[in-house]
Design an enzyme around this catalytic site. Sequence first.
Site, PDB file in Angstrom:
ATOM      1  CG  ASP A  15     -11.809  -4.450  -5.614  1.00 38.93           C
ATOM      2  OD1 ASP A  15     -10.583  -4.439  -5.800  1.00 38.93           O
ATOM      3  OD2 ASP A  15     -12.408  -5.413  -5.094  1.00 38.93           O
ATOM      4  CB  ILE A  16     -15.681  -7.935  -7.167  1.00 42.03           C
ATOM      5  CG1 ILE A  16     -17.022  -8.652  -7.281  1.00 42.03           C
ATOM      6  CG2 ILE A  16     -14.660  -8.788  -6.424  1.00 42.03           C
ATOM      7  CD1 ILE A  16     -16.966  -9.891  -8.177  1.00 42.03           C
ATOM      8  CG  ASN A  54      -1.574  -4.583  -2.938  1.00 40.12           C
ATOM      9  OD1 ASN A  54      -1.094  -3.786  -2.144  1.00 40.12           O
ATOM     10  ND2 ASN A  54      -2.867  -4.857  -2.976  1.00 40.12           N
ATOM     11  CD  GLN A  80       0.680  -8.688  -8.182  1.00 45.21           C
ATOM     12  OE1 GLN A  80       1.869  -8.642  -7.859  1.00 45.21           O
ATOM     13  NE2 GLN A  80       0.273  -8.462  -9.414  1.00 45.21           N
ATOM     14  CG  HIS A 105      -4.199  -4.501 -10.037  1.00 45.67           C
ATOM     15  ND1 HIS A 105      -3.588  -5.729 -10.169  1.00 45.67           N
ATOM     16  CD2 HIS A 105      -4.618  -4.428  -8.748  1.00 45.67           C
ATOM     17  CE1 HIS A 105      -3.648  -6.379  -9.015  1.00 45.67           C
ATOM     18  NE2 HIS A 105      -4.258  -5.610  -8.132  1.00 45.67           N
ATOM     19  CG  HIS A 163      -5.915  -1.714  -5.138  1.00 43.56           C
ATOM     20  ND1 HIS A 163      -6.968  -2.532  -4.815  1.00 43.56           N
ATOM     21  CD2 HIS A 163      -4.882  -2.540  -5.425  1.00 43.56           C
ATOM     22  CE1 HIS A 163      -6.589  -3.802  -4.903  1.00 43.56           C
ATOM     23  NE2 HIS A 163      -5.326  -3.840  -5.266  1.00 43.56           N
TER      24      HIS A 163
END
Length: 118
Positions: free
Chosen positions: A34-35, A91, A98, A104, A106
Site C-alpha cells: 500500500d502506498i 472495505n 472504500q 481488494h 487489505h
Amino acid sequence: MEKLKADCLFCKMIKKEVHCSIVKEDDKILAFKDINPQAPVHIIIVPKVHIDKVSDLTKDTAGVMNDMTLAAAEIAKELKIERDGFRLVVNCEEYGGQTIYHIHTHMLGGRRMTWPPG
Ligand code: 5GP
Ligand code: ZN
C-alpha cells in the site's frame, strides 16, 4: 467479457501500466505494498478480474475471495507473520471507507491491531 477495466487504477497495475511494489503475483491475484501504509505490513491483494466491490459478488465471481484469502495465508508465511497474526479487511462503499472501486483485501500486520476499528 473483458476482465479488466481501462480506467481502473488496480487494473492498470495488473496490466503493468502503473508501477506498484509487487509482493506476490500469480494467475489469479496481484499483491502489492500500500502506498500509504497503516501498519509495518500493509499489502493490497486484488483479483485479476475487475469487480467494483464486495456487494457485487455473485455465485459465479465469489471465488475471488478465496483467491485473495489464500494469497494472504501464503504471504503471511513468506513474511513470517503467521504466528503473531495479522488482519484482513475488505472495505465496501462509503460507510466501509472504500476509495478504490476494484475489490481488494487489505492485509495488515507487523503490529498489534486494535478493536473496535475506527
Ligand atoms: P480502500 O480505501 O479502497 O479500501 O483502499 C484503497 C487503498 O489503496 C488505500 O489504502 C490506498 O492507500 C491505496 N492506494 C491508493 N492509490 C494507490 C497507489 O497508487 N499505489 C498503491 N500502492 N496503493 C494505492
Ligand atoms: Zn479494476
